[in-house]
Every structure is written in C-alpha cells, then in structure tokens.
Design an enzyme around this catalytic site. Structure first.
Site, PDB file in Angstrom:
ATOM      1  N   HIS A 188       2.648  -6.885  -2.219  1.00 52.76           N
ATOM      2  CA  HIS A 188       1.631  -6.370  -1.420  1.00 52.76           C
ATOM      3  C   HIS A 188       0.720  -7.400  -0.611  1.00 52.76           C
ATOM      4  O   HIS A 188      -0.374  -7.549  -1.208  1.00 52.76           O
ATOM      5  CB  HIS A 188       0.595  -5.738  -2.458  1.00 52.76           C
ATOM      6  CG  HIS A 188      -0.258  -4.595  -1.743  1.00 52.76           C
ATOM      7  ND1 HIS A 188      -0.029  -3.165  -1.954  1.00 52.76           N
ATOM      8  CD2 HIS A 188      -0.939  -4.638  -0.867  1.00 52.76           C
ATOM      9  CE1 HIS A 188      -0.719  -2.601  -1.187  1.00 52.76           C
ATOM     10  NE2 HIS A 188      -1.371  -3.536  -0.286  1.00 52.76           N
TER      11      HIS A 188
ATOM     12  N   GLU B 292       6.007   0.160  -0.137  1.00 48.16           N
ATOM     13  CA  GLU B 292       4.815   0.317  -0.085  1.00 48.16           C
ATOM     14  C   GLU B 292       4.183  -1.056   0.683  1.00 48.16           C
ATOM     15  O   GLU B 292       5.132  -1.850   0.819  1.00 48.16           O
ATOM     16  CB  GLU B 292       4.290   0.671  -1.320  1.00 48.16           C
ATOM     17  CG  GLU B 292       4.232  -0.412  -2.536  1.00 48.16           C
ATOM     18  CD  GLU B 292       3.548  -0.204  -3.492  1.00 48.16           C
ATOM     19  OE1 GLU B 292       3.505   1.328  -3.928  1.00 48.16           O
ATOM     20  OE2 GLU B 292       3.367  -0.779  -4.625  1.00 48.16           O
TER      21      GLU B 292
ATOM     22  N   ASN C  52       9.185   7.620  -4.618  1.00 52.79           N
ATOM     23  CA  ASN C  52       7.717   7.671  -4.822  1.00 52.79           C
ATOM     24  C   ASN C  52       7.122   7.561  -3.283  1.00 52.79           C
ATOM     25  O   ASN C  52       6.057   8.220  -2.989  1.00 52.79           O
ATOM     26  CB  ASN C  52       7.111   6.423  -5.630  1.00 52.79           C
ATOM     27  CG  ASN C  52       7.598   6.590  -7.248  1.00 52.79           C
ATOM     28  OD1 ASN C  52       8.718   6.415  -7.397  1.00 52.79           O
ATOM     29  ND2 ASN C  52       6.843   7.317  -8.006  1.00 52.79           N
TER      30      ASN C  52
ATOM     31  N   ARG D 286      -3.475  -9.673 -11.583  1.00 53.40           N
ATOM     32  CA  ARG D 286      -2.815  -9.909 -10.505  1.00 53.40           C
ATOM     33  C   ARG D 286      -3.658 -10.724  -9.479  1.00 53.40           C
ATOM     34  O   ARG D 286      -4.682 -10.325  -9.025  1.00 53.40           O
ATOM     35  CB  ARG D 286      -2.274  -8.779  -9.728  1.00 53.40           C
ATOM     36  CG  ARG D 286      -1.063  -7.774 -10.336  1.00 53.40           C
ATOM     37  CD  ARG D 286      -0.796  -6.786  -9.761  1.00 53.40           C
ATOM     38  NE  ARG D 286      -1.847  -5.620  -9.876  1.00 53.40           N
ATOM     39  CZ  ARG D 286      -1.692  -4.533  -9.158  1.00 53.40           C
ATOM     40  NH1 ARG D 286      -0.783  -4.037  -8.632  1.00 53.40           N
ATOM     41  NH2 ARG D 286      -2.686  -3.606  -9.321  1.00 53.40           N
TER      42      ARG D 286
ATOM     43  N   ASP E 267      -3.574  -6.790  -4.361  1.00 54.68           N
ATOM     44  CA  ASP E 267      -3.283  -5.943  -2.932  1.00 54.68           C
ATOM     45  C   ASP E 267      -4.441  -6.872  -1.812  1.00 54.68           C
ATOM     46  O   ASP E 267      -4.972  -6.214  -1.170  1.00 54.68           O
ATOM     47  CB  ASP E 267      -3.742  -4.526  -3.156  1.00 54.68           C
ATOM     48  CG  ASP E 267      -3.048  -3.922  -4.111  1.00 54.68           C
ATOM     49  OD1 ASP E 267      -2.014  -4.057  -4.381  1.00 54.68           O
ATOM     50  OD2 ASP E 267      -3.736  -3.012  -4.529  1.00 54.68           O
TER      51      ASP E 267
END
Length: 314
Positions: free
Chosen positions: A257, A193, A156, A290, A13
């Site tokens: 992200h 998101e 979600n 990640r 992120d």
C-alpha cells in the site's frame, strides 16, 4: 546498503505529498480507523515528529461511520481533497466490508488549520465494495484510479481508472486495468488494491498491492507510454512477478500500500508500510503495527523502477 527503520510507527497505508508551498503533507490509516489525521513538515524526516491534527472524525452512525481506511491528500483544481474509504455502521450493514469512497475538501492554504467540508460519496458507477482511490493529472486531465469489487469477476477488488469532471465526480465510465490472476496476487484473498502513480521518462507507472494483508502482501506494477490512451487497457503492461515482497531474514513483512513522493533534491521516493513480525493475534486488520517506511526509488538503464528490498536502501 543502509538498513531501514520505520519513519512513522503504527501508520498503515501511508501517503506523502509534496506541495508547491514547500511542505510535505502526510496522512495514513490510524489504528482506531476513526478519522483523518494530517501532519506537515519541511522535510520528509521531520514528518516523524510533526504535530498531528485530526481534521475530520467519523460520525457515530450512518453510511460512513466505520473503518476509515487509506486516506490520501491531493491538491486538485485549486483546493485540497482527502479521498478515503468508509463503511456503514453495524446497524445498517452487518458486514463491515461494504466500503465506498468519500471525500472531504478544504479551500484554505494550510489544510491543517483550514475548514474541511464533507463532499459525500464518490460514485464509481458500480454499486459495490470499493476503496483506495488516488488521483493524478496527465495532459491537463484529472484521472481517478481505485480498487473496485466487480460482482461478475472473482475476487475482492480490481484496479479501475476513469477521468474526472470535477475532483469528486467521474467524467467517464470505469475501465478495468487489472484483476488478481497471478499466484502472488491471490494468497489468502484475491486482491488488487492500493494503486499509486509515478511518471518517469516516457512511461507512467501504477504500483499496487495484492493478497492478504499479512506477510503475503506484496506489490506489483503496470505501465504505459505517457502518449498512450490511458483509458485503454491495451495500453498497459502488467508485471507477472511482484516488485516488492517480504524479507523474512530482516523481519520486514507484508510491504505494500505504497505511495510516491520526491525528496528535497527531487529524487523519487517510495513510501510503504510493513510489519516486523508475523505472529499476529486475531484478525490482521486490527493489528496496529504496520509502520511507514520511506526509501529512494531507483531506476534502471531501460527506465524501469528498481524497488529492491523493503529492509534496505540500496
């Protein structure tokens, strides 16, 4: 084409912001999800080896004591703000996925050495799971864009937008801009998101991520004319197809992200995370690998972004 390597390993992120002081500021989810880490450097590349400072740590219990996710650092209305998602402790909620958005602020020039104040929860107007807030200024108005669970909508999280009265208080009711609907957005989880904003030419773009956080994770975009009413969903067009997807042949999986910044010459840059394998043991949430990647964002002759491959800089 240039094969890309991660800029910073084990940072998901990722968010990079270039301030008027000439420094790049970096923050991201840390593997332990236990606080907010900042680093700064004069160049994007130097962020890789820059000193890291944990400017805020989660409390041991309470409403915001678990899973500190996706911090972003912004300079709004004369002060630094970090927006982040946090969940209540297990003693309060057995289900950890009850995140809400919170903020901390700092009025000092250097946010790595300054004093940070906990500002509390940002009320989205909807008392349900929310995360991944970002802010941007347009026509002298501060906007808030985030991912929000709506109880009457399948999935979600959906993408929402509102104007802000202050850097921690909304001025308008939430407006939904997008919900998971296309096949690429509903793999594993129905998710929109991680929104991020970039302006180019006459348009303003919101990138976002969809589906589960494994190799199916991918990115899409919305766009509107900069002259349009950004709070009107009709002003926005949504791409049917994803704009950034896994590249299995190069072992780059689940790109997403993202955030946007500019390089030292002012060129638009795309910042995102990805894994280099798919054989994840257990919940992908707890897999730390990640990694942060950075590449140039290209533009076509019609003014649309070219995201290209997550494995190469074209």
């Amino acid at each position: 084409m240039k094969k890309l390597s991660p800029l910073i390993e084990q940072r998901a992120d990722p968010y990079i912001y270039k301030h008027t002081d000439g420094y790049y500021y970096f923050t991201a989810s840390v593997p332990a999800y236990d606080g907010i880490e900042l680093r700064r450097a004069k160049t994007i590349q130097a962020l890789a080896t820059a000193e890291t400072v944990m400017v805020w740590r989660k409390p041991s219990e309470g409403d915001y004591s678990e899973l500190i996710w996706a911090p972003e650092i912004h300079f709004n209305m004369g002060a630094w703000y970090v927006y982040f998602a946090a969940a209540p402790s297990r003693e309060i909620k057995f289900d950890l996925f009850q995140h809400r958005m919170y903020a901390i602020s700092c009025s000092d020039a250097n946010p790595l050495t300054g004093e940070w104040i906990f500002e509390g929860k940002i009320d989205s107007g909807i008392d349900a799971f929310c995360l991944d807030a970002t802010t941007f200024t347009h026509s002298n108005e501060l906007y808030y864009v985030w991912a929000q669970k709506e109880l009457d909508v399948r999935g979600n999280s959906n993408l929402m937008i509102a104007k802000m009265e202050t850097p921690t208080k909304l001025a308008t009711k939430p407006v939904r801009l997008s919900k998971p609907e296309y096949d690429w957005e509903i793999q594993g989880f129905w998710v929109n998101e991680g929104p991020s904003i970039v302006k180019h030419g006459s348009r303003i773009f919101i990138s976002y991520s969809g589906s589960a956080t494994d190799e199916r994770y991918a990115m899409g975009i919305l766009w509107a004319e900069q002259s349009a009413d950004l709070l009107d969903p009709a002003s926005w067009t949504k791409s049917v197809e994803p704009v950034l997807v896994s590249e299995p042949s190069e072992k780059v999986f689940g790109p997403g992200h993202n955030s946007f910044t500019v390089d030292e010459e002012g060129n638009d840059m795309l910042v995102y995370h990805a894994r280099n394998y798919t054989e994840i043991e257990g919940d992908p949430l707890w897999d730390p690998n990640r990694h942060t990647y950075v590449k140039k964002l290209r533009w076509d002759e019609t003014g649309m972004p070219i995201f290209g491959s997550p494995a190469f800089e074209e």
